[in-house]
Scaffold this motif. Structure first.
Motif, PDB file in Angstrom:
ATOM      1  N   ASP A  26       0.776  -1.212  -0.071  1.00 22.08           N
ATOM      2  CA  ASP A  26      -0.138   0.002  -0.006  1.00 22.08           C
ATOM      3  C   ASP A  26       0.804   1.364  -0.042  1.00 22.08           C
ATOM      4  O   ASP A  26       0.215   2.398   0.321  1.00 22.08           O
ATOM      5  N   TRP A  29      -0.391   5.014  -1.342  1.00 22.81           N
ATOM      6  CA  TRP A  29      -1.957   5.295  -1.438  1.00 22.81           C
ATOM      7  C   TRP A  29      -2.197   5.782   0.058  1.00 22.81           C
ATOM      8  O   TRP A  29      -1.636   5.409   1.101  1.00 22.81           O
ATOM      9  N   ARG A  33      -5.559  -1.372   0.603  1.00 20.93           N
ATOM     10  CA  ARG A  33      -6.270  -1.934  -0.152  1.00 20.93           C
ATOM     11  C   ARG A  33      -7.032  -3.061   0.520  1.00 20.93           C
ATOM     12  O   ARG A  33      -6.492  -3.901   1.545  1.00 20.93           O
ATOM     13  N   THR A 115      -0.533  -3.355  -8.876  1.00 21.68           N
ATOM     14  CA  THR A 115      -1.057  -2.813  -7.770  1.00 21.68           C
ATOM     15  C   THR A 115      -2.218  -3.779  -6.996  1.00 21.68           C
ATOM     16  O   THR A 115      -2.430  -3.400  -5.753  1.00 21.68           O
ATOM     17  N   ARG A 117      -5.119  -3.251  -7.619  1.00 21.80           N
ATOM     18  CA  ARG A 117      -6.323  -2.265  -7.626  1.00 21.80           C
ATOM     19  C   ARG A 117      -6.622  -2.122  -8.983  1.00 21.80           C
ATOM     20  O   ARG A 117      -6.109  -2.139  -9.715  1.00 21.80           O
ATOM     21  N   ALA A 122      -8.139   2.259  -7.210  1.00 18.69           N
ATOM     22  CA  ALA A 122      -7.104   3.064  -7.180  1.00 18.69           C
ATOM     23  C   ALA A 122      -7.658   4.536  -6.865  1.00 18.69           C
ATOM     24  O   ALA A 122      -6.836   5.213  -6.287  1.00 18.69           O
ATOM     25  N   LYS A 427       4.027   4.436  -6.301  1.00 17.91           N
ATOM     26  CA  LYS A 427       2.976   3.393  -6.319  1.00 17.91           C
ATOM     27  C   LYS A 427       3.387   2.067  -7.033  1.00 17.91           C
ATOM     28  O   LYS A 427       3.042   0.684  -6.920  1.00 17.91           O
ATOM     29  N   MET A 428       4.147   2.164  -8.164  1.00 18.05           N
ATOM     30  CA  MET A 428       4.238   0.991  -9.301  1.00 18.05           C
ATOM     31  C   MET A 428       5.698   0.519  -9.063  1.00 18.05           C
ATOM     32  O   MET A 428       6.074  -0.460  -9.754  1.00 18.05           O
TER      33      MET A 428
END
Length: 466
Positions: A26, A29, A33, A115, A117, A122, A427-428
């Motif tokens: 996570d 974010w 999640r 992710t 998501r 997202a 995030k990635m």
């Protein structure tokens, strides 16, 4: 210790997803999640070990669910208008739109795989709650508009094939919600198989239409080369932008980022890298079929209507009426209507699925699938039924055009977050877009936003000028 393929999981499947290279999943974010996307189908399709081809077959399917949205009845009116009025010239626009779609769908599948998501989740986990609610409302309006086009397209097809009044056709079309539920209950692969079979039906129908219309092959080849004439002619530019707006569909980005997670790929960095590659290949092959069908509609319109001087054909009913007499081949109109029915039914299957993904993703509301799909279908059916009763065929044709304008308005609200998230290294991780890909993605996002803004402006001016 359990292998990445069979990691321990809780009932929601949340702990089944690990972060990039074992890092906290996570990171980057605002919210953690909580639940997997499309929980009833999440990681239900096994990815077999073996040859490259067997893995490709295991990943094949989600791309075709997505490709359906690029050949729905909403595309038909723009392709028919472009071919009948300007011949083969706008084939280059269909090709350009398809290339944009390949890029954006590739980003959507990567977001979902890396992710864990979908795009709706997202957005919920990145933006504040008020922003998330606004994005959800816009997306629901777009899905309702898309569903509206599909319902109307299927109803028109039933009317052309069986003489069923449009209002009753709309009611009959609503029953396909039950088919989606039945198929998904029996396994996600069966739903994908039906979608692929319907795509093949549309493709074969238009292959037949292409053969009997005998297009100018040199003219077709020239049509795929962009020309400044498109920008210089306001009418041509308007239809070109309409084709773009009808081709790149916002709900497909939400759909693709979710359905790729039905595959049980390894959750290690290497497993995700492999899944991203195969998912991109799957969607690219599937979108090639969409390119063929959209190009075929325009080519048939150019070879049949433009060549005979019928340059004003833009409505599906007019095309159906003129095909057999102009081509001199019995059954040409019937095959056209059959392709429309297959296209409409296919699109409604994936549209209702996208509606479920968006509501669950943005709001984390878990309704029973049949309740969610009835809500989605009711939002589309009520206005379609009212318009068909009050205004008849002319009203549904205008409603079809309006639905595409609404989709154009929503598109940037899906594309911008998608490019933003997939370009974010926090995030990635190692899967973040490379500099060249980030620049290309932002260029596509800006072009789409600019062209759709121009289309909306022209549509508004034409509406108030009447």
């Amino acid at each position: 210790m359990a292998s990445p393929l069979h990691q321990p999981t809780d009932p929601t499947g949340v702990r089944a997803h690990v972060g990039i290279d074992g890092a906290r999943p996570d990171a980057g974010w605002r919210r953690a999640r909580e639940t997997p996307s499309l929980a009833e189908a999440y990681r239900t399709v096994e990815v077999v070990r073996g040859s490259w081809f067997r893995k490709l077959l295991a990943f094949a399917g989600p791309g075709y669910l997505v490709a359906v949205g690029y050949m729905d009845p909403g595309n038909w009116a723009t392709d028919l208008a472009g071919g009948s009025r300007f011949g083969y010239t706008l084939l280059s626009v269909i090709l350009l739109s398809n290339l944009m779609a390949v890029l954006l769908q590739g980003l959507a599948s990567k977001l979902g795989i890396v992710t864990g998501r979908d795009l709706a989740q997202a957005c919920r986990d990145h933006y504040s709650k008020p922003v998330g609610v606004v994005l959800w409302l816009l997306c629901e309006i777009a899905i309702a508009a898309c569903d509206l086009a599909e319902v109307i397209g299927s109803a028109i097809a039933l009317n052309l094939l069986f003489g069923l009044p449009l209002t009753w056709g709309i009611v009959v079309t609503s029953l396909d919600v039950l088919l989606v539920l039945m198929l998904q209950h029996k396994g996600f692969r069966l739903l994908e198989a039906l979608v692929i079979a319907l795509i093949a039906t549309v493709g074969l129908c238009f292959l037949f239409e292409l053969i009997i219309s005998r297009p100018d092959l040199l003219g077709v080849a020239r049509g795929f080369v962009p020309t400044p004439q498109i920008l210089a002619n306001p009418e041509m530019l308007y239809i070109a932008i309409s084709i773009l707006g009808a081709t790149v569909m916002p709900h497909n980005l939400y759909l693709h980022s979710s359905v790729v997670q039905t595959r049980r790929y390894e959750l290690s960095a290497e497993g995700k890298r492999e899944a991203v590659r195969f998912a991109f290949l799957d969607s690219t092959i599937a979108l090639s079929f969409a390119l063929f069908i959209n190009a075929a509609i325009l080519i048939v319109a150019a070879a049949t209507f433009h060549r005979s001087g019928n340059t004003g054909v833009a409505e599906i009913q007019d095309a159906h009426k003129l095909l057999t007499p102009l081509l001199g081949v019995g059954g040409a109109s019937t095959v056209f209507a059959l392709a429309l029915l297959a296209s409409g039914q296919n699109s409604t299957l994936t549209g209702t699925l996208a509606g479920q993904i968006v509501m669950e993703g943005f709001l984390d509301i878990r309704l029973r699938p049949w309740v969610r799909r009835l809500i989605t279908r009711a939002i589309a059916i009520v206005p379609a039924a009212i318009v068909s009763i009050v205004y008849g065929e002319s009203g549904t044709a205008k409603l079809l055009v309006l639905s595409q304008v609404i989709l154009s308005l929503q598109l940037s609200f899906a594309v911008y977050p998608l490019v933003l998230f997939t370009s974010d290294r926090v995030k990635m991780g190692q899967f973040a877009n490379a500099a060249w890909l980030k620049a290309l993605a932002w260029l596509v996002a800006i072009v789409i936003a600019s062209l759709n803004a121009w289309l909306l402006l022209q549509t508004a001016r034409a509406f108030f000028a009447e």
